[in-house]
Design a protein around this motif. Structure first.
Motif, PDB file in Angstrom:
ATOM      1  N   ALA A 109      -0.925   8.079   9.083  1.00  0.00           N
ATOM      2  CA  ALA A 109      -1.417   6.746   9.433  1.00  0.00           C
ATOM      3  C   ALA A 109      -1.656   5.902   8.189  1.00  0.00           C
ATOM      4  N   ASP A 110      -1.492   4.605   8.375  1.00  0.00           N
ATOM      5  CA  ASP A 110      -1.851   3.606   7.371  1.00  0.00           C
ATOM      6  C   ASP A 110      -3.328   3.273   7.559  1.00  0.00           C
ATOM      7  N   PRO A 111      -4.186   3.538   6.573  1.00  0.00           N
ATOM      8  CA  PRO A 111      -5.616   3.313   6.760  1.00  0.00           C
ATOM      9  C   PRO A 111      -5.991   1.844   6.953  1.00  0.00           C
TER      10      PRO A 111
ATOM     11  N   LEU B 202       2.754   0.744   5.207  1.00  0.00           N
ATOM     12  CA  LEU B 202       3.337   1.820   4.415  1.00  0.00           C
ATOM     13  C   LEU B 202       4.858   1.825   4.520  1.00  0.00           C
ATOM     14  N   ALA B 203       5.525   1.944   3.387  1.00  0.00           N
ATOM     15  CA  ALA B 203       6.978   2.056   3.375  1.00  0.00           C
ATOM     16  C   ALA B 203       7.385   3.522   3.490  1.00  0.00           C
ATOM     17  N   VAL B 204       8.280   3.812   4.428  1.00  0.00           N
ATOM     18  CA  VAL B 204       8.769   5.165   4.665  1.00  0.00           C
ATOM     19  C   VAL B 204      10.266   5.188   4.374  1.00  0.00           C
ATOM     20  N   GLN B 205      10.691   6.098   3.498  1.00  0.00           N
ATOM     21  CA  GLN B 205      12.117   6.233   3.187  1.00  0.00           C
ATOM     22  C   GLN B 205      12.674   7.481   3.850  1.00  0.00           C
TER      23      GLN B 205
ATOM     24  N   SER C 290       0.822  -1.198   0.000  1.00  0.00           N
ATOM     25  CA  SER C 290       0.000   0.000   0.000  1.00  0.00           C
ATOM     26  C   SER C 290       0.861   1.255   0.000  1.00  0.00           C
ATOM     27  N   THR C 291       0.446   2.245  -0.796  1.00  0.00           N
ATOM     28  CA  THR C 291       1.137   3.538  -0.788  1.00  0.00           C
ATOM     29  C   THR C 291       0.189   4.657  -0.382  1.00  0.00           C
ATOM     30  N   GLU C 292      -1.043   4.335  -0.040  1.00  0.00           N
ATOM     31  CA  GLU C 292      -1.971   5.351   0.415  1.00  0.00           C
ATOM     32  C   GLU C 292      -1.572   5.810   1.812  1.00  0.00           C
ATOM     33  N   LEU C 293      -2.012   6.988   2.145  1.00  0.00           N
ATOM     34  CA  LEU C 293      -1.597   7.574   3.406  1.00  0.00           C
ATOM     35  C   LEU C 293      -2.667   8.520   3.905  1.00  0.00           C
TER      36      LEU C 293
END
Length: 299
Positions: free
Chosen positions: A23-25, A141-144, A2-5
């Motif tokens: 947040a990750d929904p 969610l991936a955070v860079q 997922s890439t939604e935020l």
């Protein structure tokens, strides 16, 4: 993946700071970016009104906060990370990690020496020191982690999908850019960091760490983000076509004319401790040091 935020921008007007609950929904796992602990310099009083509003938002939405993210050691406000960590651990039975870029250690050593802090007051106070380009998860969610020096030498941003939380690396277009005259700051580095952000796809949203709406530009309400396209077109200091030499000359001259941030000494001493306050004295006080400058020779 997922890439939604979900993003909840929360503005703190006293210091012009944007805080973010993200947040990750799908899992309702969340993080808080650049929280504010209120400080009244006239009364020398710390209070938690702004941080408590963040807690209320988290509880209302049913989020579980796994990380408290800092973009850098702020010189204009105190972080509420330590306060929030303690409160959230009691509420959700999970202790969120306080995270910051790995170069915070250089900043800690520099300002600990300036303010006379012992090493046990700041060594190991952050739970996680993030590497350049390190990727971690908020739920699914991936955070860079993006290294974005210039305003400060430890500065990082956080990229999630088409969103970058850039801290003080870039302000809204009608404000421009942050100062670079703090120890370790560098206008050359800030220009390079801005170019890194402005080279992202045009639809990316750049969420800024501060906003100071300029009445002269006809804007009175703070904005949390602008797109890369908007920044390239209109950023008053760094729009497309601005040469490095031009920006560096202007930024350096401008910084030489600026006064210190009002809360710089209080903020730095708390922030290099990850939001922890000084130990209490026998009299029950917590003391922050304020350097004094002398005109002429010391008598």
């Amino acid at each position: 993946m997922s890439t939604e935020l979900l993003v909840h921008p929360c503005f703190e007007p006293q210091t012009g700071t944007w805080q973010y609950v993200i947040a990750d929904p799908s899992t309702k796992v969340a993080a808080i970016i650049d929280s504010v602990l209120n400080f009244d310099p006239v009364k020398s009083m710390i209070y938690t009104e702004t941080a408590d509003l963040l807690l209320a938002l988290v509880q209302e939405k049913g989020y579980t906060v796994h990380r408290l993210l800092e973009t850098h050691a702020h010189a204009d406000h105190l972080t509420a990370a330590n306060y929030l960590q303690g409160k959230l651990e009691k509420i959700q039975s999970i202790r969120p990690e306080v995270c910051i870029g790995r170069r915070i250690t250089e900043v800690q050593d520099r300002f600990a020496q300036k303010y006379g802090l012992s090493t046990d007051e700041y060594i190991g106070v952050f739970d996680k020191l993030l590497e350049d380009d390190e990727i971690f998860k908020i739920g699914e969610l991936a955070v860079q982690t993006l290294y974005l020096p210039g305003h400060t030498p430890d500065h990082v941003g956080y990229m999630i999908g088409a969103n970058v939380f850039c801290g003080d690396s870039l302000f809204n277009a009608d404000v421009g850019s942050a100062r670079c005259d703090f120890p370790g700051g560098n206008a050359v580095d800030l220009y390079k960091s801005a170019q890194k952000l402005l080279s992202l796809p045009e639809n990316f949203r750049i969420w800024t760490g501060h906003d100071y709406p300029p009445a002269s530009e006809g804007r009175s309400e703070p904005l949390p983000y602008m797109t890369v396209a908007d920044q390239r077109k209109a950023n008053k200091h760094l729009k497309l076509g601005t040469q490095a030499e031009q920006f560096i000359k202007w930024r350096s001259e401008r910084d030489n004319s600026l006064a210190e941030p009002k809360l710089i000494h209080q903020a730095l001493q708390v922030n290099i401790r990850a939001g922890r306050l000084p130990r209490q004295t026998e009299g029950g006080y917590r003391l922050l040091h304020v350097p004094i400058k002398m005109e002429g020779s010391v008598w």
